[in-house]
Design a protein around this motif. Structure first.
Motif, mmCIF file in Angstrom:
data_model
loop_
_atom_site.group_PDB
_atom_site.id
_atom_site.type_symbol
_atom_site.label_atom_id
_atom_site.label_comp_id
_atom_site.label_asym_id
_atom_site.label_seq_id
_atom_site.Cartn_x
_atom_site.Cartn_y
_atom_site.Cartn_z
ATOM 1 N N MET A 1 11.150 2.320 -45.136
ATOM 2 C CA MET A 1 10.441 1.136 -45.621
ATOM 3 C C MET A 1 11.118 -0.136 -45.130
ATOM 4 S SD MET A 1 9.456 0.047 -49.539
ATOM 5 C CE MET A 1 11.131 0.297 -50.151
ATOM 6 N N TRP A 2 12.442 -0.198 -45.254
ATOM 7 C CA TRP A 2 13.159 -1.392 -44.831
ATOM 8 C C TRP A 2 12.985 -1.632 -43.333
ATOM 9 C CZ3 TRP A 2 18.322 0.350 -47.547
ATOM 10 C CH2 TRP A 2 18.148 0.279 -48.924
ATOM 11 N N ARG A 3 13.124 -0.583 -42.551
ATOM 12 C CA ARG A 3 13.014 -0.731 -41.095
ATOM 13 C C ARG A 3 11.631 -1.217 -40.701
ATOM 14 N NH1 ARG A 3 13.976 4.598 -37.765
ATOM 15 N NH2 ARG A 3 12.166 5.172 -39.032
ATOM 16 N N ALA A 4 10.587 -0.616 -41.281
ATOM 17 C CA ALA A 4 9.223 -1.015 -40.942
ATOM 18 C C ALA A 4 8.981 -2.481 -41.306
ATOM 19 C CB ALA A 4 8.222 -0.112 -41.654
ATOM 20 N N PHE A 5 9.487 -2.911 -42.441
ATOM 21 C CA PHE A 5 9.299 -4.303 -42.872
ATOM 22 C C PHE A 5 9.963 -5.270 -41.911
ATOM 23 C CE2 PHE A 5 11.030 -7.972 -45.216
ATOM 24 C CZ PHE A 5 9.856 -8.543 -45.693
ATOM 25 N N PHE A 6 11.228 -5.052 -41.628
ATOM 26 C CA PHE A 6 11.959 -5.990 -40.771
ATOM 27 C C PHE A 6 11.423 -5.982 -39.340
ATOM 28 C CE2 PHE A 6 15.440 -5.473 -44.006
ATOM 29 C CZ PHE A 6 15.435 -6.793 -44.419
ATOM 30 N N GLU A 7 11.125 -4.816 -38.810
ATOM 31 C CA GLU A 7 10.627 -4.747 -37.437
ATOM 32 C C GLU A 7 9.252 -5.389 -37.305
ATOM 33 O OE1 GLU A 7 10.887 -0.676 -36.211
ATOM 34 O OE2 GLU A 7 13.060 -0.803 -35.827
ATOM 35 N N ALA A 8 8.433 -5.297 -38.345
ATOM 36 C CA ALA A 8 7.121 -5.951 -38.308
ATOM 37 C C ALA A 8 7.256 -7.470 -38.269
ATOM 38 C CB ALA A 8 6.288 -5.531 -39.516
ATOM 39 N N LEU A 9 8.389 -7.976 -38.695
ATOM 40 C CA LEU A 9 8.646 -9.418 -38.653
ATOM 41 C C LEU A 9 9.392 -9.827 -37.386
ATOM 42 C CD1 LEU A 9 9.657 -10.088 -42.369
ATOM 43 C CD2 LEU A 9 7.513 -10.681 -41.238
ATOM 44 N N GLY A 10 9.645 -8.865 -36.505
ATOM 45 C CA GLY A 10 10.307 -9.169 -35.248
ATOM 46 C C GLY A 10 11.809 -9.074 -35.274
ATOM 47 N N ALA A 11 12.376 -8.636 -36.392
ATOM 48 C CA ALA A 11 13.827 -8.481 -36.477
ATOM 49 C C ALA A 11 14.237 -7.102 -35.958
ATOM 50 C CB ALA A 11 14.305 -8.664 -37.911
ATOM 51 N N ARG A 12 15.495 -6.958 -35.640
ATOM 52 C CA ARG A 12 16.026 -5.665 -35.180
ATOM 53 C C ARG A 12 16.991 -5.128 -36.227
ATOM 54 N NH1 ARG A 12 20.487 -3.910 -31.976
ATOM 55 N NH2 ARG A 12 21.137 -6.089 -31.643
ATOM 56 N N CYS A 13 16.764 -3.881 -36.660
ATOM 57 C CA CYS A 13 17.641 -3.246 -37.636
ATOM 58 C C CYS A 13 18.807 -2.573 -36.925
ATOM 59 C CB CYS A 13 16.873 -2.216 -38.468
ATOM 60 S SG CYS A 13 15.657 -2.928 -39.581
ATOM 61 N N VAL A 14 20.010 -2.841 -37.388
ATOM 62 C CA VAL A 14 21.212 -2.220 -36.848
ATOM 63 C C VAL A 14 21.825 -1.383 -37.968
ATOM 64 C CG1 VAL A 14 23.483 -2.577 -35.832
ATOM 65 C CG2 VAL A 14 21.600 -4.156 -35.294
ATOM 66 N N VAL A 15 21.832 -0.074 -37.782
ATOM 67 C CA VAL A 15 22.343 0.841 -38.798
ATOM 68 C C VAL A 15 23.769 1.242 -38.433
ATOM 69 C CG1 VAL A 15 21.980 3.040 -39.982
ATOM 70 C CG2 VAL A 15 20.012 1.690 -39.239
ATOM 71 N N SER A 16 24.643 1.226 -39.405
ATOM 72 C CA SER A 16 26.018 1.656 -39.153
ATOM 73 C C SER A 16 26.049 3.131 -38.782
ATOM 74 C CB SER A 16 26.892 1.407 -40.381
ATOM 75 O OG SER A 16 26.350 2.050 -41.523
ATOM 76 N N ALA A 17 27.088 3.535 -38.070
ATOM 77 C CA ALA A 17 27.229 4.926 -37.638
ATOM 78 C C ALA A 17 27.455 5.827 -38.852
ATOM 79 C CB ALA A 17 28.396 5.052 -36.665
ATOM 80 N N PRO A 18 27.201 7.141 -38.694
ATOM 81 C CA PRO A 18 27.429 8.072 -39.806
ATOM 82 C C PRO A 18 28.854 7.989 -40.351
ATOM 83 C CG PRO A 18 26.180 9.147 -38.071
ATOM 84 C CD PRO A 18 26.608 7.823 -37.522
ATOM 85 N N THR A 19 29.004 8.368 -41.590
ATOM 86 C CA THR A 19 30.293 8.295 -42.280
ATOM 87 C C THR A 19 31.359 9.145 -41.580
ATOM 88 O OG1 THR A 19 29.128 8.012 -44.368
ATOM 89 C CG2 THR A 19 31.444 8.622 -44.497
ATOM 90 N N THR A 20 32.525 8.592 -41.457
ATOM 91 C CA THR A 20 33.684 9.303 -40.909
ATOM 92 C C THR A 20 34.873 9.106 -41.845
ATOM 93 O OG1 THR A 20 34.455 7.387 -39.647
ATOM 94 C CG2 THR A 20 32.880 8.855 -38.549
ATOM 95 N N LYS A 21 35.978 9.744 -41.514
ATOM 96 C CA LYS A 21 37.195 9.539 -42.298
ATOM 97 C C LYS A 21 37.614 8.077 -42.270
ATOM 98 C CE LYS A 21 39.176 14.193 -41.824
ATOM 99 N NZ LYS A 21 40.335 14.984 -41.326
ATOM 100 N N ALA A 22 37.401 7.427 -41.119
ATOM 101 C CA ALA A 22 37.764 6.014 -40.997
ATOM 102 C C ALA A 22 36.904 5.157 -41.925
ATOM 103 C CB ALA A 22 37.607 5.554 -39.554
ATOM 104 N N THR A 23 35.627 5.510 -42.061
ATOM 105 C CA THR A 23 34.741 4.774 -42.968
ATOM 106 C C THR A 23 35.253 4.894 -44.396
ATOM 107 O OG1 THR A 23 32.913 5.522 -41.548
ATOM 108 C CG2 THR A 23 32.338 4.392 -43.581
ATOM 109 N N VAL A 24 35.605 6.111 -44.791
ATOM 110 C CA VAL A 24 36.109 6.345 -46.142
ATOM 111 C C VAL A 24 37.417 5.575 -46.363
ATOM 112 C CG1 VAL A 24 36.928 8.089 -47.767
ATOM 113 C CG2 VAL A 24 35.025 8.613 -46.231
#
Length: 317
Positions: free
Chosen positions: A19-42
């Protein structure tokens, strides 16, 4: 210049990202998703978060830190209520404030989602969000529709048995069926869950998850609870387990919960009562996760649970 909106891959990402991606992209924005969780993320999230916070929130902070400074905005909505007369977990109510306290550089988009106020307020929040990122007023209604349509399609896919990481092709010739209960961010994040869905799939086990239970089935399953649960997401987890055990759909239940999560601990008691008081008692394995959880201990407990189930007659398909 195209606006970039950072979406941390944690918490409610696992419920509402389409839902979030469709909303933002329809407004011309680009969604940047963080990489999957790793030990460094934790590790990074644990450094940023208070000790009393549950692991999923600490991991969310780690994802925010990864995106910080790399995007124009961080999207962290304040999700207060998604059902009338109900609330979400307190961590979702205060998430934008807690994240702001980390001192990150990227500004935060924090619309308030409170469906107790009705659909008009929801649309007003979406409209204000669109304007905040510079969306054209002419495009905002279409963006709202695109988001809601994407969410509806995602929910239908989940009901048909195609959630994020559910193993495919395990039902035919299965050994038995297990219901994996818990919040999506505990189940679908392969790092937090130790990739439990993949492990079960590799063992030829059929898997059910709460997202495969319809809203109507969830509500019916908890209709006899003496005092109504006012945490929507916890009610869904408990309702899914009740639906499975009351209808003889599973041979066992694995409940994944976070250490230091009050609502999870409360629901655990209800789940234990549900599986033990069912007409045919259903074995339950509760797996509590935190930043110190080790894969060896996790695998040992899961293997022992599966070995125990092999001694029981499987539920007919």
């Amino acid at each position: 210049m195209q606006i970039t909106v950072g979406i941390p891959q944690g918490l409610l990402y696992y419920r509402y990202f389409p839902m979030w991606r469709a909303f933002f992209e329809a407004l011309g924005a680009r969604c940047v998703v963080s990489a999957p969780t790793t030990k460094a993320t934790v590790r990074r999230g644990t450094e940023l978060g208070e000790n009393e916070l549950c692991l999923p929130v600490k991991i969310f902070f780690g994802h925010c830190a990864v995106l910080d400074g790399e995007v124009d905005y961080l999207f962290i909505p304040r999700v207060v209520s998604v059902e009338k007369r109900e609330l979400t977990c307190p961590k979702f109510l205060g998430l934008p404030d807690m994240t702001k306290a980390l001192g990150l550089r990227s500004p935060i988009l924090a619309p308030t989602i409170d469906l107790r106020r009705g659909r008009r307020d929801f649309l007003a929040q979406a409209w204000a969000l669109g304007r905040e990122i510079g969306g054209s007023p002419a495009r905002i209604p279409g963006a709202i529709k695109a988001g809601l349509d994407a969410h509806g399609a995602w929910q239908r896919d989940l009901l048909e048995g195609t959630p994020l990481r559910l193993p495919e092709g395990t039902a035919e010739g299965r050994r038995f069926r297990i219901g994996v209960a818990g919040h999506p961010y505990n189940i679908y994040d392969p790092h937090i869950s130790m990739d439990i869905l993949k492990r079960l799939g590799e063992r030829g086990i059929d898997v059910l998850v709460p997202e495969m239970v319809s809203h109507e089935e969830l509500r019916r399953a908890v209709a006899d609870v003496p005092k109504a649960l006012f945490w929507t997401y916890e009610k869904e987890v408990y309702g899914a387990v009740r639906h499975w055990v009351d209808n003889g759909l599973v041979d066992g239940v694995v409940y994944m919960l976070s250490f230091a999560c009050g609502p999870d601990s409360f629901v655990q008691v209800l789940i234990e009562d549900a599986v033990h008081s069912a007409e045919v008692r259903v074995p339950l394995l509760s797996l509590v996760i935190d930043e110190h959880s080790g894969e060896a201990g996790f695998v040992t407990r899961l293997e022992a649970f599966l070995d125990m189930l092999t001694r029981r007659d499987p539920v007919p398909s």
